[in-house]
Motif scaffolding. Structure first.
Motif, short mmCIF file in Angstrom:
data_model
loop_
_atom_site.label_atom_id
_atom_site.label_comp_id
_atom_site.label_asym_id
_atom_site.label_seq_id
_atom_site.Cartn_x
_atom_site.Cartn_y
_atom_site.Cartn_z
N GLU A 43 0.83 -1.21 0.00
CA GLU A 43 0.00 0.00 0.00
C GLU A 43 0.86 1.26 0.00
O GLU A 43 0.43 2.31 -0.46
CB GLU A 43 -0.92 0.01 1.22
N LEU A 44 2.08 1.18 0.53
CA LEU A 44 2.97 2.34 0.59
C LEU A 44 3.61 2.65 -0.75
O LEU A 44 3.91 3.82 -1.04
CB LEU A 44 4.06 2.10 1.64
N LYS A 45 3.79 1.65 -1.59
CA LYS A 45 4.50 1.83 -2.87
C LYS A 45 3.88 2.90 -3.78
O LYS A 45 4.59 3.79 -4.24
CB LYS A 45 4.60 0.48 -3.59
N PRO A 46 2.57 2.89 -4.04
CA PRO A 46 2.03 3.96 -4.89
C PRO A 46 2.10 5.34 -4.23
O PRO A 46 2.26 6.35 -4.91
CB PRO A 46 0.58 3.56 -5.13
N LYS A 47 2.04 5.37 -2.90
CA LYS A 47 2.10 6.65 -2.20
C LYS A 47 3.47 7.30 -2.34
O LYS A 47 3.58 8.50 -2.59
CB LYS A 47 1.73 6.47 -0.73
N ILE A 48 4.55 6.53 -2.19
CA ILE A 48 5.89 7.11 -2.31
C ILE A 48 6.17 7.50 -3.76
O ILE A 48 6.83 8.49 -4.02
CB ILE A 48 6.98 6.16 -1.75
N ASP A 49 5.64 6.74 -4.71
CA ASP A 49 5.81 7.11 -6.11
C ASP A 49 5.14 8.44 -6.42
O ASP A 49 5.71 9.29 -7.12
CB ASP A 49 5.27 6.02 -7.03
#
Length: 152
Positions: A43-49
């Motif tokens: 879930e964190l991956k798209p947010k950091i991108d």
């Protein structure tokens, strides 16, 4: 089936989820690699991108938007001054999720989420260097040896 459901709730309230991801984003920006559970990492991956893409614009509006999401000036500065120039030629995919086995205790799947082309020295930001003291200082702190007879 999970059709048309935007995100996983992770058994948390919306305020807790928002604070959790804000803290994880700040940690990932600061250390460039963190270990967490697999669903949180996914879930964190798209947010950091999205945050890094926003930092690449480097205008006042993007800085204000980043600060409203991260609420940490140090993270915003590192994102704009260090990370954005690093990924200027990359169109996306700024981080990777690597499975890291299972946690002892509850057997939860663990994962390492890290930035691509990360700085290895960034992981040791908070570790203080120990200063070697002179031998004289060490000798002064030793206790004096007992001499004489034994008294009972």
């Amino acid at each position: 089936m999970r059709h048309r459901i935007g995100y996983k709730k992770l058994n948390r309230t919306s305020e807790h989820r928002k604070a959790l991801f804000k803290n994880m984003l700040n940690s990932l920006i600061k250390y460039e690699q963190i270990t967490t559970t697999l669903p949180k990492a996914k879930e964190l991956k798209p947010k950091i991108d999205k945050v890094i893409t926003l930092g690449k614009k480097n205008n006042l509006q993007s800085k204000k938007s980043l600060f409203s999401k991260l609420q940490d000036q140090n993270s915003v500065n590192k994102l704009i001054k260090t990370l954005s120039p690093r990924y200027i030629k990359r169109n996306g995919g700024y981080c990777r999720v690597i499975r890291a086995g299972f946690r002892y205790g509850d057997f939860a799947p663990m994962a390492i989420i890290e930035l691509v082309d990360r700085d290895v020295a960034a992981k040791k930001v908070d570790i203080k260097k120990t200063v070697n003291k002179d031998k004289k200082d060490k000798e002064e702190t030793k206790l004096p040896e007992k001499t004489g007879s034994k008294n009972r």
